[in-house]
Scaffold this active site. Structure first.
Site, PDB file in Angstrom:
ATOM      1  N   VAL A   1       0.833  -1.198   0.000  1.00  0.00           N
ATOM      2  CA  VAL A   1       0.000   0.000   0.000  1.00  0.00           C
ATOM      3  C   VAL A   1       0.871   1.254   0.000  1.00  0.00           C
ATOM      4  O   VAL A   1       0.573   2.248  -0.662  1.00  0.00           O
ATOM      5  CB  VAL A   1      -0.965  -0.015   1.212  1.00  0.00           C
ATOM      6  N   ALA A   2       1.996   1.196   0.745  1.00  0.00           N
ATOM      7  CA  ALA A   2       2.881   2.359   0.792  1.00  0.00           C
ATOM      8  C   ALA A   2       3.445   2.657  -0.587  1.00  0.00           C
ATOM      9  O   ALA A   2       3.626   3.814  -0.970  1.00  0.00           O
ATOM     10  CB  ALA A   2       4.020   2.098   1.766  1.00  0.00           C
TER      11      ALA A   2
ATOM     12  N   ILE B   1       2.283   1.816  -3.690  1.00  0.00           N
ATOM     13  CA  ILE B   1       1.432   2.050  -4.856  1.00  0.00           C
ATOM     14  C   ILE B   1       1.046   3.519  -4.968  1.00  0.00           C
ATOM     15  O   ILE B   1       0.410   4.064  -4.070  1.00  0.00           O
ATOM     16  CB  ILE B   1       0.150   1.195  -4.766  1.00  0.00           C
TER      17      ILE B   1
ATOM     18  N   ASP C   1       4.070  30.404 -41.508  1.00  0.00           N
ATOM     19  CA  ASP C   1       3.623  31.176 -42.670  1.00  0.00           C
ATOM     20  C   ASP C   1       3.846  32.644 -42.376  1.00  0.00           C
ATOM     21  O   ASP C   1       3.889  33.039 -41.218  1.00  0.00           O
ATOM     22  CB  ASP C   1       2.104  30.999 -42.845  1.00  0.00           C
TER      23      ASP C   1
END
Ligand code: ATP
Length: 866
Positions: free
Chosen positions: A277-278, A280, A324
């Site tokens: 979890v840390a 991700i 142009d």
């Protein structure tokens, strides 16, 4: 029943209940109720589908596993929070996806084609969605055909129908009805939605719109266009999946290590879960998309409409802009200045309409001309209405002349040929009038008309004309040559018969540079971007203007299209860096110029407005079309449209592109360095056989809530003044360079060290719950502070707090959330947070502030050394 192509023009009008003067606006409104002229989107993902897709992410699957493990270990609160977080994440993901989609659609509608129709007897321009069956559609070169229709009047119309038939050659159209049954491709009196007009004009009765068109019939067979990911999104996706794989391996190792230490299985599992979890970065991909979407919205407000999201990223790498001249660098406000006739130069006011020579020049200027002045406003080509305005100065009514004379035939202007010819009966004699670029016309003239009559054009006359053209051009004036020839009654105007003309005179006109052009060219130079002028105009005129705005400098080269044609690729490569002006170019020349710069590894932006510019726009890394004067064809091929046709807008867009990329990079740095701190902390405790420092809910709280806000604020960071002081980014260099990863590791280690210090202090108090709370609060706070570090590579003293209020708001919102969790009993219970003493709280603040102080000091030292 006869098909439309088998009916005569009159039959078509009757059957469609319309007339050549068009429908009335009321009729159009009623018909529109039956459906707008749009193709219904194929298979668009439903909201539910998008929602379900949020769970397919490997990282979310790991979270689901974490929830399951928490549940098995009896940690109900944790399970509830993780599940809530997963749901919240999926909802946010869905909302953000729908929002990004909407924002893309709104950009799409900004760039949706328009159509010229006749309604209530008046020519008007409307959004293509509003076209209805029975409308009288006016087509000209450069237009996109927006509905199916039967040609009523045809003036050399040529159409490219490759989107329908796959055949890339142009099809000549006609207006006669066919008796026999014909396959689609042979129905040359019909035009089909989605094709492009490459030449000529036509008046068309709309027979089918929306899904009732031929393209509509096959649209449902085609797959919905796949959502294309930008290179950055793709590389982030790739990074996420690699990260997920690495996380799984490390988690497994940590799990085995814990088991080896004889930790209970469930506790070991919790360690592994905390680590996953840390690590991700849950919010990462949403943040990248949100920042990109916000960037494109800002650009649209600043007149740059991005059609492909990936253009935002490429903009930051642009190192050459081929622009142009007319209308982009100049104002496209033409005013006739001097006239050269009968060997003399004079002002328009001095023309004498009693002289037949002068009268013929006026006929040519007014009749070989498709523009109009309505209520004092010019409509059509500015070069042409400048000629109409000129006749105002000599009190000649161009409307009267046009009413008097009937145009018999015409060959419209095109920028390849650089000529326009018409046929009229003048004083009873069929006469071809022509106007165009002087150098082109010179080769096609055999005689000259003076006040003394007509004589053969000798070498001396030619030199005179060339010298006069040169004198005008050196002053940056655009010059048009005028000529005519009398022909037999049966003469048919054709491209091959544009020869044997009698010279009448030259008309020069000024088109001043835009006020912003010079400064924008300077900005581009500062930003390491080379500006190159590419124009259909004369070399000397172009060089004069290029000098005025700083594109052409001492020692630079100006090259014509003809000179370019004579060069080999190798010769071109040698000259390319020295050439600042390309004049009298053809659309093919433009492709070679883009190619030559790309061979040198440059990222090239190219502007274009004409029908033949599409291939060059597609070839360029950033094709830029003109929103006001550009043809639909060029807009279709471009990846960016300038709604104000202004060169300076390209430079603003480049600055914005660089800013968006830098902000994304900074937001990624913020998110990943924070995650690194979490990973290092969990790894540290695991290796040191300490209790677990965070519950998964703690880490989810940080990653999803308190970290998201500063990340978005970093994405909103305004463009720094010196953003254009840097060289363009190397397109091959990704975000995750070694230097970047090292920075992540150092900053992460610093935050982790402070977090673990807080953890140790908490452990000393004897309660693992207090230790965990202290670690959680320190990690949250230090990451919130760290948000300020990631705003810029400069120190806060240099950029100032007040330059991004969102960042302060995000910080305080995060602090508030943390305190709610810590002090509201229900939330404290859900997040397993223990009560802390005042001293402990003070310690947390002190420790959390340390990384930011150190990082800021290092920034000050670094910028002092630079
Ligand atoms: P840019 O490519 O920078 O927009 P441009 O507008 O000057 O340049 P073109 O419109 O292709 O390029 O014009 C090329 C040349 O053709 C001009 O220099 C002029 O001599 C001639 N020309 C332009 N407009 C017309 C016209 N309406 N009729 C006849 N000749 C024209």
């Amino acid at each position: 029943m006869k098909d439309w192509y088998q009916k005569s023009g009159e039959e078509v009008l009757i059957d469609l209940h319309t007339k050549k003067e068009g429908l009335s606006s009321e009729e159009a409104v009623t018909l529109l109720e039956k459906g707008e002229n749009i193709l219904s989107e194929g298979k668009k993902k439903s909201t539910l589908q998008v929602f379900v897709e949020q769970f397919k992410d490997l990282l979310v699957i790991i979270l689901i596993a974490a929830a399951t493990i928490s549940m098995i270990s009896g940690n109900v609160e944790s399970t509830v929070v993780i599940v809530a977080v997963i749901m919240l994440n999926a909802i946010l993901g869905t909302v953000q996806h729908e929002k990004a989609q909407k924002s893309l659609e709104s950009l799409k509608s900004l760039s949706s084609p328009t159509a010229k129709v006749i309604r209530d007897g008046q020519k008007i321009e409307i959004n293509s969605r509003k076209v209805v069956p029975g409308d009288i559609l006016l087509l000209e070169a450069g237009d996109m055909v927006v509905a199916d229709g039967r040609i009523l009047n045809n003036y050399s119309l040529q159409v490219n129908e490759s989107s329908l038939t796959g055949e890339s050659t142009n099809v000549d159209k006609e207006e006669v009805a066919f008796d026999n049954e014909m396959p689609l491709a042979d129905r040359t009196n019909m035009v089909y939605s989605g094709s492009l007009v490459t030449y000529g004009r036509a008046m068309v009765a709309v027979t089918g719109t929306g899904m009732d068109t031929e393209i509509g019939k096959i649209a449902s067979l085609m797959n919905a266009t796949k959502e294309k990911k930008t290179p950055l999104q793709a590389s982030m996706d790739q990074f996420s999946s690699r990260l997920a794989a690495i996380i799984m391996v490390i988690c497994a190792l940590v799990f085995l290590l814990s088991l080896y230490r004889r930790m209970p299985v469930l506790d070991s599992l919790m360690f592994a879960v905390a680590l996953a979890v840390a690590a991700i970065p849950e919010a990462l991909s949403s943040i990248v998309t949100i920042v990109q979407a916000m960037g494109t919205q800002r650009m649209a407000k600043e007149h740059a409409i991005i059609k492909e999201l990936k253009a935002v990223e490429s903009l930051g790498c642009v190192s050459v802009i081929c622009s142009d001249k007319t209308g982009t660098l100049t104002q496209n406000k033409m005013t006739v200045q001097d006239i050269y006739i009968d060997g003399k130069t004079m002002m328009p006011e001095d023309m004498d309409i009693s002289s037949q020579l002068h009268r013929y020049l006026i006929y040519d200027a007014v009749l070989t001309n498709d523009s109009a002045i309505v209520e004092g406003k010019g409509i059509g080509d500015p070069t042409e209405y400048a000629l109409l305005e000129m006749t105002g100065k000599i009190k000649v009514s161009h409307d009267y002349l046009r009413d008097l004379m009937h145009r018999l035939e015409e060959l419209p202007f095109d920028s390849d040929r650089k000529l326009m010819s018409t046929k009229y009966r003048l004083h009873g004699v069929p006469t071809v009038l022509t106007k165009g670029a002087v150098d082109v016309l010179l080769d096609r003239m055999t005689h000259i008309r003076t006040s003394e009559g007509i004589r053969e054009l000798d070498q001396k006359d030619r030199e005179e004309i060339i010298n006069q053209n040169q004198r005008f051009s050196e002053n940056g004036l655009r010059v048009l040559g005028f000529a005519y020839k009398e022909v037999e009654d049966d003469h048919v105007l054709s491209l091959n018969s544009e020869t044997g003309f009698t010279f009448l005179g030259l008309i020069s006109m000024v088109d001043p540079p835009r006020e912003e052009s010079k400064a924008a060219v300077m900005d581009a130079k500062r930003a390491g971007i080379r500006t190159v002028m590419i124009t259909g105009d004369h070399k000397i005129t172009a060089t004069a203007i290029a000098k005025q705005i700083g594109i052409f400098e001492e020692g630079d080269l100006a090259v014509t299209g003809a000179e370019l044609d004579a060069m080999t690729d190798e010769e071109m490569d040698q000259k390319i860096t020295k050439t600042s002006v390309y004049a009298r170019v053809s659309p093919e020349n433009k492709i070679r110029i883009v190619d030559a710069w790309q061979r040198r590894g440059n990222i090239v932006s190219m502007t274009g407005d004409g029908v033949n510019d599409a291939p060059a726009l597609k070839k360029a890394d950033i094709g830029v079309a003109m929103g006001i004067t550009g043809t639909e064809v060029s807009k279709d091929a471009a990846s960016m449209i300038l709604s104000d046709d202004n060169f300076a807008t390209i430079i603003k867009a480049v600055a914005n592109g660089r800013n968006v990329y830098r902000n994304i990079k900074n937001a990624i740095q913020f998110l990943l360095s924070g995650n690194t701190a979490g990973i290092l902390s969990v790894l540290y405790t695991s290796l040191m056989a300490l209790p677990i420092p965070f519950a998964p809910v703690h880490l989810l709280f940080i990653n999803l809530l308190t970290d998201s806000l500063p990340a978005i604020a970093i994405g909103m960071e305004p463009a720094e003044h010196d953003l254009l002081g840097e060289k363009p980014r190397d397109p091959k260099e990704g975000i995750l360079t070694k230097e970047f990863l090292l920075k992540l590791l150092l900053q992460g280690a610093l935050i982790s060290a402070c977090t673990m210090t807080a953890f140790h202090i908490g452990l000393k108090s004897g309660s693992p719950a207090v230790a965990s709370t202290m670690a959680f609060a320190t990690l949250t706070l230090s990451r919130l502070f760290h948000g300020f570090n990631c705003r810029s590579k400069y120190s806060l003293f240099k950029i100032g707090f007040s330059s991004n209020w969102y960042s302060l708001g995000a910080f305080f919102a995060g602090v508030l959330l943390l305190h709610l969790v810590m002090f509201v009993p229900l939330l404290s219970r859900l997040f397993s947070v223990a009560p802390l003493s005042g001293a402990q709280l003070g310690m947390i603040y002190g420790l959390a502030f340390i990384p930011t102080v150190m990082i800021q000091i290092s920034k000050v030292i670094k910028s002092g050394n630079q």
